[in-house]
Write an enzyme that holds these catalytic residues in place. Structure first.
Site, PDB file in Angstrom:
ATOM      1  N   TYR A  29      14.330   5.314 -43.609  1.00  0.00           N
ATOM      2  CA  TYR A  29      15.656   6.438 -44.079  1.00  0.00           C
ATOM      3  C   TYR A  29      15.756   7.195 -42.679  1.00  0.00           C
ATOM      4  O   TYR A  29      17.185   7.276 -42.609  1.00  0.00           O
ATOM      5  CB  TYR A  29      14.540   7.360 -45.010  1.00  0.00           C
ATOM      6  CG  TYR A  29      15.214   8.577 -45.310  1.00  0.00           C
ATOM      7  CD1 TYR A  29      16.431   8.659 -46.048  1.00  0.00           C
ATOM      8  CD2 TYR A  29      14.975   9.955 -44.731  1.00  0.00           C
ATOM      9  CE1 TYR A  29      17.047   9.643 -46.398  1.00  0.00           C
ATOM     10  CE2 TYR A  29      15.603  10.892 -45.230  1.00  0.00           C
ATOM     11  CZ  TYR A  29      16.772  10.747 -46.090  1.00  0.00           C
ATOM     12  OH  TYR A  29      17.437  11.908 -46.588  1.00  0.00           O
TER      13      TYR A  29
ATOM     14  N   SER B 241      20.312  13.934 -42.678  1.00  0.00           N
ATOM     15  CA  SER B 241      19.065  14.837 -42.936  1.00  0.00           C
ATOM     16  C   SER B 241      18.508  14.988 -41.635  1.00  0.00           C
ATOM     17  O   SER B 241      18.590  14.258 -40.771  1.00  0.00           O
ATOM     18  CB  SER B 241      18.530  13.775 -43.787  1.00  0.00           C
ATOM     19  OG  SER B 241      17.209  14.360 -43.998  1.00  0.00           O
TER      20      SER B 241
END
Length: 327
Positions: A185, A159
Site C-alpha cells: 500500500y 496517503s
C-alpha cells in the site's frame, strides 16, 4: 519539482469540510471526472463539485451501484471502468474524448488498501496496479481533453501511508521479496505522489497541473475492509462500539473533512499556477526534515511529506517504468 513544498497558509485546516472549501467557487461550464466517485470521500468530492456547477462523470466498475450511490447528485454521469482492465480504461477514455468536451478536473480517488497478495491478468500486484498504474493509463489516454481545458488539474489521492514503504523499482510486484500488505500500500501511495510531481513537470507548459494529497484517516469507508478489526481497534480510531472517533487534529476525520483537501486541490485559486506538490489539511505540506522526522513518524499531528515521495528523479523514473508497464 514545479513548486516548493511550503504551506501557503490557506486559511483552512484539518477540520475544514469540502463544502467550506468550495464556498464561493463557481464551476459552471467545467467538467470533472472523479474515480471512486460513488463511495467514501470520492462520492463526497463528486457531490460537492456538482453542487458548485461542474459536470460530473464518475467511472464505476459496478455502474448499477454507482447510479444508486449518486441518485441524490442530479446530472451525474456514470460510465463503466475497471482500473485493473486496460481495455476498459481505453474504452472509457475513447468515449469521453468522442464527446468533444475538455476535462478541467480529474480526481483520482479510487483505491484499495492492504489487500491479500493478488495479481491482475498481467501479473502485476493489484494495489500498485489499481492505485497507480490504472490512473496513470487513464491520465495518458485523457491527455487531449486535459490540454483542451486550457487550465486543468489532476488530483491524486495519496496517503500518509507513504510511511510504510517507497517504490521498490527492483521488485515492484513482490516477486522476490516477502509480500506485506501495508508495504505494498505504501508503495502505491508513494507512486501517487511521485506521479503528480512528474505529471506537473510534463504538463505545466500546456496548462495541466497536478497535485497529490493525504485526505486524513477516514474509517467510515470501504477502504479498511481488508484490515483486521483488532488492528483498527488498537489504533484508537474507533470506540468500544466500533464507531469512528473523530479528531481532525489527529487526522481522524469525517468523510466531509476527508474530501476537503481533494476539493481544495481541484478548485482553489490559491493554487493557481502551482503544482507538483503533496498536500494535506487543505494546504501544501512541508517537507519532513531530519529534525522533524521522528515526530512525523510518531504523531499524525505533525504535518509533512517524506522527501523521497516528491523526489524529481524518482518521479521521472517511475513515469518511464509506468509507460513500459502500461504499453
Amino acid at each position: 519539482m514545479t513548486t516548493a513544498q511550503h504551506p501557503v497558509r490557506s486559511g483552512f485546516g484539518a477540520a475544514s469540510t469540502a463544502e467550506e472549501v468550495i464556498k464561493g467557487i463557481d464551476l459552471t461550464g467545467r467538467v470533472a471526472i472523479v474515480t471512486g466517485g460513488y463511495s467514501g470521500i470520492g462520492l463526497e468530492t463528486a457531490r460537492v463539485l456538482r453542487s458548485a456547477g461542474a459536470e460530473i462523470v464518475v467511472p464505476a466498475r459496478d455502474p448499477e451501484r454507482g447510479r444508486a450511490a449518486l441518485r441524490d447528485v442530479p446530472g451525474a454521469e456514470i460510465e463503466y471502468l475497471d482500473l485493473l482492465d486496460p481495455a476498459s480504461i481505453d474504452a472509457f477514455a475513447k468515449k469521453f474524448l468522442a464527446s468533444g468536451r475538455p476535462l478541467h478536473i480529474l480526481v483520482n480517488s479510487a483505491g484499495i488498501m492492504a489487500t491479500p497478495l493478488t495479481r491482475d491478468a498481467r501479473g502485476y500486484e493489484v494495489q500498485f496496479a489499481t492505485n497507480h498504474l490504472g490512473h496513470f493509463q487513464l491520465v495518458r489516454r485523457l491527455w487531449p481533453a486535459l490540454v483542451a481545458a486550457d487550465g486543468a488539474r489532476v488530483v491524486s489521492v495519496s496517503s500518509r501511508g507513504i510511511r510504510f514503504g517507497g517504490v521498490d523499482f527492483d521488485d515492484l510486484h513482490f516477486e522476490h521479496r516477502p509480500y506485506e500488505p501495508f508495504v505494498a500500500y505504501g508503495q502505491s501511495k508513494t507512486a501517487n505522489a511521485l506521479f503528480a510531481v512528474e505529471l506537473d513537470r510534463r504538463g505545466s507548459a500546456q496548462g495541466v497541473h497536478a497535485f497529490s494529497l493525504h485526505p486524513g484517516i477516514i474509517i467510515d469507508t470501504g477502504l479498511v475492509k481488508y484490515v483486521a478489526p483488532e488492528i483498527i481497534r488498537a489504533s484508537g480510531t474507533v470506540d468500544e462500539d466500533g464507531r469512528p472517533v473523530i479528531d481532525p487534529e489527529r487526522q481522524w476525520k469525517t468523510v466531509q473533512q476527508g474530501a476537503a483537501t481533494s476539493v481544495w486541490c481541484a478548485t482553489s485559486p490559491q493554487l493557481g499556477g502551482l503544482g507538483g506538490v503533496y498536500c494535506e489539511n487543505c494546504d501544501i505540506s512541508p517537507l519532513v526534515t531530519p529534525s522533524t522526522e521522528a515526530a512525523w513518524y510518531e504523531s499524525e499531528q505533525t504535518p509533512g511529506v517524506l522527501p523521497g515521495a516528491v523526489d524529481p528523479e524518482s518521479a521521472a523514473r517511475l513515469w518511464e517504468v509506468s509507460e513500459r508497464l502500461t504499453a
